[in-house]
Motif scaffolding. Sequence first.
Motif, PDB file in Angstrom:
ATOM      1  N   VAL A 187       0.953  -1.039  -0.051  1.00  0.00           N
ATOM      2  CA  VAL A 187      -0.050   0.096  -0.037  1.00  0.00           C
ATOM      3  C   VAL A 187       0.959   1.251  -0.054  1.00  0.00           C
ATOM      4  CG1 VAL A 187      -1.765   1.423   1.397  1.00  0.00           C
ATOM      5  CG2 VAL A 187      -1.908  -1.141   1.008  1.00  0.00           C
ATOM      6  N   GLU A 188       1.972   1.166   0.918  1.00  0.00           N
ATOM      7  CA  GLU A 188       2.611   2.473   1.100  1.00  0.00           C
ATOM      8  C   GLU A 188       3.339   2.714  -0.380  1.00  0.00           C
ATOM      9  OE1 GLU A 188       7.186   2.806   2.704  1.00  0.00           O
ATOM     10  OE2 GLU A 188       5.617   2.055   4.241  1.00  0.00           O
ATOM     11  N   LYS A 189       3.815   1.692  -1.178  1.00  0.00           N
ATOM     12  CA  LYS A 189       4.459   2.101  -2.574  1.00  0.00           C
ATOM     13  C   LYS A 189       3.427   2.134  -3.732  1.00  0.00           C
ATOM     14  CE  LYS A 189       8.602   1.843  -0.860  1.00  0.00           C
ATOM     15  NZ  LYS A 189       9.398   3.076  -1.255  1.00  0.00           N
ATOM     16  N   GLY A 190       2.050   1.782  -3.278  1.00  0.00           N
ATOM     17  CA  GLY A 190       1.005   2.271  -4.146  1.00  0.00           C
ATOM     18  C   GLY A 190       0.766   1.262  -5.374  1.00  0.00           C
ATOM     19  N   LYS A 191       1.288  -0.114  -4.906  1.00  0.00           N
ATOM     20  CA  LYS A 191       1.281  -1.124  -5.914  1.00  0.00           C
ATOM     21  C   LYS A 191      -0.102  -1.894  -5.845  1.00  0.00           C
ATOM     22  CE  LYS A 191       5.236  -0.567  -7.470  1.00  0.00           C
ATOM     23  NZ  LYS A 191       5.583  -0.043  -8.808  1.00  0.00           N
ATOM     24  N   THR A 192      -0.556  -2.583  -6.606  1.00  0.00           N
ATOM     25  CA  THR A 192      -1.461  -3.395  -6.683  1.00  0.00           C
ATOM     26  C   THR A 192      -1.184  -4.833  -6.744  1.00  0.00           C
ATOM     27  OG1 THR A 192      -2.169  -3.617  -8.881  1.00  0.00           O
ATOM     28  CG2 THR A 192      -3.138  -1.703  -7.801  1.00  0.00           C
ATOM     29  N   GLN A 193      -2.104  -5.888  -6.140  1.00  0.00           N
ATOM     30  CA  GLN A 193      -1.824  -7.306  -6.164  1.00  0.00           C
ATOM     31  C   GLN A 193      -1.630  -7.679  -7.695  1.00  0.00           C
ATOM     32  OE1 GLN A 193      -4.041 -10.021  -3.843  1.00  0.00           O
ATOM     33  NE2 GLN A 193      -4.347  -8.281  -1.997  1.00  0.00           N
ATOM     34  N   THR A 194      -2.500  -7.159  -8.622  1.00  0.00           N
ATOM     35  CA  THR A 194      -2.511  -7.460 -10.166  1.00  0.00           C
ATOM     36  C   THR A 194      -1.115  -7.231 -10.647  1.00  0.00           C
ATOM     37  OG1 THR A 194      -4.940  -7.400 -10.255  1.00  0.00           O
ATOM     38  CG2 THR A 194      -3.714  -7.236 -12.245  1.00  0.00           C
ATOM     39  N   GLU A 195      -0.763  -5.826 -10.158  1.00  0.00           N
ATOM     40  CA  GLU A 195       0.574  -5.415 -10.809  1.00  0.00           C
ATOM     41  C   GLU A 195       1.841  -6.370 -10.439  1.00  0.00           C
ATOM     42  OE1 GLU A 195       2.634  -1.018 -10.735  1.00  0.00           O
ATOM     43  OE2 GLU A 195       0.824  -1.331  -9.559  1.00  0.00           O
ATOM     44  N   ILE A 207      12.486 -18.107  -3.248  1.00  0.00           N
ATOM     45  CA  ILE A 207      13.599 -16.965  -3.095  1.00  0.00           C
ATOM     46  C   ILE A 207      13.431 -16.114  -4.166  1.00  0.00           C
ATOM     47  CG2 ILE A 207      15.353 -18.440  -3.908  1.00  0.00           C
ATOM     48  CD1 ILE A 207      15.833 -16.223  -0.728  1.00  0.00           C
ATOM     49  N   ASP A 208      13.400 -16.266  -5.328  1.00  0.00           N
ATOM     50  CA  ASP A 208      13.496 -15.516  -6.223  1.00  0.00           C
ATOM     51  C   ASP A 208      12.417 -14.457  -6.068  1.00  0.00           C
ATOM     52  OD1 ASP A 208      15.774 -16.487  -7.370  1.00  0.00           O
ATOM     53  OD2 ASP A 208      14.738 -18.008  -8.626  1.00  0.00           O
ATOM     54  N   GLU A 209      10.957 -14.980  -5.878  1.00  0.00           N
ATOM     55  CA  GLU A 209       9.801 -14.180  -5.775  1.00  0.00           C
ATOM     56  C   GLU A 209      10.123 -13.194  -4.823  1.00  0.00           C
ATOM     57  OE1 GLU A 209       6.732 -17.296  -7.266  1.00  0.00           O
ATOM     58  OE2 GLU A 209       7.231 -16.969  -5.052  1.00  0.00           O
ATOM     59  N   ALA A 210      10.846 -13.644  -3.497  1.00  0.00           N
ATOM     60  CA  ALA A 210      11.187 -12.720  -2.632  1.00  0.00           C
ATOM     61  C   ALA A 210      12.087 -11.754  -2.594  1.00  0.00           C
ATOM     62  CB  ALA A 210      11.504 -13.622  -1.128  1.00  0.00           C
ATOM     63  N   LYS A 211      12.967 -11.964  -3.446  1.00  0.00           N
ATOM     64  CA  LYS A 211      14.177 -11.316  -3.815  1.00  0.00           C
ATOM     65  C   LYS A 211      13.499  -9.938  -4.657  1.00  0.00           C
ATOM     66  CE  LYS A 211      18.133 -13.929  -3.542  1.00  0.00           C
ATOM     67  NZ  LYS A 211      19.278 -14.681  -4.419  1.00  0.00           N
ATOM     68  N   LYS A 212      12.691 -10.195  -5.731  1.00  0.00           N
ATOM     69  CA  LYS A 212      11.956  -9.349  -6.516  1.00  0.00           C
ATOM     70  C   LYS A 212      11.028  -8.420  -5.735  1.00  0.00           C
ATOM     71  CE  LYS A 212      11.894 -12.204 -10.960  1.00  0.00           C
ATOM     72  NZ  LYS A 212      10.906 -12.910 -11.870  1.00  0.00           N
ATOM     73  N   LEU A 213      10.323  -8.988  -4.865  1.00  0.00           N
ATOM     74  CA  LEU A 213       9.586  -8.112  -3.843  1.00  0.00           C
ATOM     75  C   LEU A 213      10.179  -7.111  -3.022  1.00  0.00           C
ATOM     76  CD1 LEU A 213       6.797 -10.425  -2.458  1.00  0.00           C
ATOM     77  CD2 LEU A 213       6.263  -8.321  -3.846  1.00  0.00           C
ATOM     78  N   VAL A 214      11.466  -7.501  -2.646  1.00  0.00           N
ATOM     79  CA  VAL A 214      12.159  -6.691  -1.870  1.00  0.00           C
ATOM     80  C   VAL A 214      12.620  -5.570  -3.064  1.00  0.00           C
ATOM     81  CG1 VAL A 214      14.680  -6.668  -0.840  1.00  0.00           C
ATOM     82  CG2 VAL A 214      13.076  -8.521  -0.432  1.00  0.00           C
ATOM     83  N   ASP A 215      12.987  -5.967  -4.148  1.00  0.00           N
ATOM     84  CA  ASP A 215      13.465  -4.791  -5.120  1.00  0.00           C
ATOM     85  C   ASP A 215      12.476  -3.887  -5.560  1.00  0.00           C
ATOM     86  OD1 ASP A 215      16.315  -5.755  -4.882  1.00  0.00           O
ATOM     87  OD2 ASP A 215      15.893  -7.009  -6.696  1.00  0.00           O
ATOM     88  N   ILE A 216      11.493  -4.434  -5.818  1.00  0.00           N
ATOM     89  CA  ILE A 216      10.077  -3.640  -6.130  1.00  0.00           C
ATOM     90  C   ILE A 216       9.605  -2.915  -5.312  1.00  0.00           C
ATOM     91  CG2 ILE A 216       7.629  -3.999  -7.113  1.00  0.00           C
ATOM     92  CD1 ILE A 216       8.712  -6.568  -8.457  1.00  0.00           C
ATOM     93  N   LEU A 217       9.423  -3.455  -3.972  1.00  0.00           N
ATOM     94  CA  LEU A 217       9.114  -2.439  -2.862  1.00  0.00           C
ATOM     95  C   LEU A 217       9.806  -1.514  -2.201  1.00  0.00           C
ATOM     96  CD1 LEU A 217       6.354  -5.296  -1.707  1.00  0.00           C
ATOM     97  CD2 LEU A 217       5.806  -3.360  -3.186  1.00  0.00           C
ATOM     98  N   GLU A 218      11.070  -1.852  -2.408  1.00  0.00           N
ATOM     99  CA  GLU A 218      12.389  -1.274  -1.855  1.00  0.00           C
ATOM    100  C   GLU A 218      12.249  -1.596  -0.219  1.00  0.00           C
ATOM    101  OE1 GLU A 218      11.607   2.768  -2.860  1.00  0.00           O
ATOM    102  OE2 GLU A 218      12.379   2.356  -5.019  1.00  0.00           O
ATOM    103  N   ILE A 219      12.323  -2.785  -0.053  1.00  0.00           N
ATOM    104  CA  ILE A 219      12.157  -3.229   1.364  1.00  0.00           C
ATOM    105  C   ILE A 219      13.682  -3.321   2.070  1.00  0.00           C
ATOM    106  CG2 ILE A 219      11.585  -5.172   3.015  1.00  0.00           C
ATOM    107  CD1 ILE A 219       9.359  -5.947   0.822  1.00  0.00           C
ATOM    108  N   GLU A 220      13.611  -2.391   3.341  1.00  0.00           N
ATOM    109  CA  GLU A 220      15.100  -2.194   3.717  1.00  0.00           C
ATOM    110  C   GLU A 220      15.272  -3.398   4.667  1.00  0.00           C
ATOM    111  OE1 GLU A 220      15.416   1.453   5.163  1.00  0.00           O
ATOM    112  OE2 GLU A 220      15.040   2.478   2.855  1.00  0.00           O
ATOM    113  N   ASN A 221      14.173  -3.641   5.666  1.00  0.00           N
ATOM    114  CA  ASN A 221      14.464  -4.764   6.541  1.00  0.00           C
ATOM    115  C   ASN A 221      13.634  -6.021   6.127  1.00  0.00           C
ATOM    116  OD1 ASN A 221      14.912  -5.962   8.915  1.00  0.00           O
ATOM    117  ND2 ASN A 221      13.893  -4.371  10.442  1.00  0.00           N
ATOM    118  N   VAL A 222      14.692  -6.797   5.375  1.00  0.00           N
ATOM    119  CA  VAL A 222      13.870  -7.987   4.938  1.00  0.00           C
ATOM    120  C   VAL A 222      13.653  -9.034   6.087  1.00  0.00           C
ATOM    121  CG1 VAL A 222      14.395  -9.971   3.602  1.00  0.00           C
ATOM    122  CG2 VAL A 222      15.440  -7.654   2.924  1.00  0.00           C
TER     123      VAL A 222
END
Length: 64
Positions: free
Chosen positions: A11-19, A43-58
Amino acid sequence: MNILKLKGKIVEKGKTQTELAKLLNLSIQSFNAKLNGRAKFDIDEAKKLVDILEIENVKEIFFN
């Protein structure tokens, strides 16, 4: 996995589940199952989410 924190980050990054499902090459149903704890992100999906959502504290989201 801390589902609430992950959903908050989406929500914070303004993304949708579809996107996000498209970016991860998942069906909307598969992404929803993973987001709601009925399945796990690999693991690959998690890495992509970290990048897309700019997650700092994995650890806070994926290893609670």
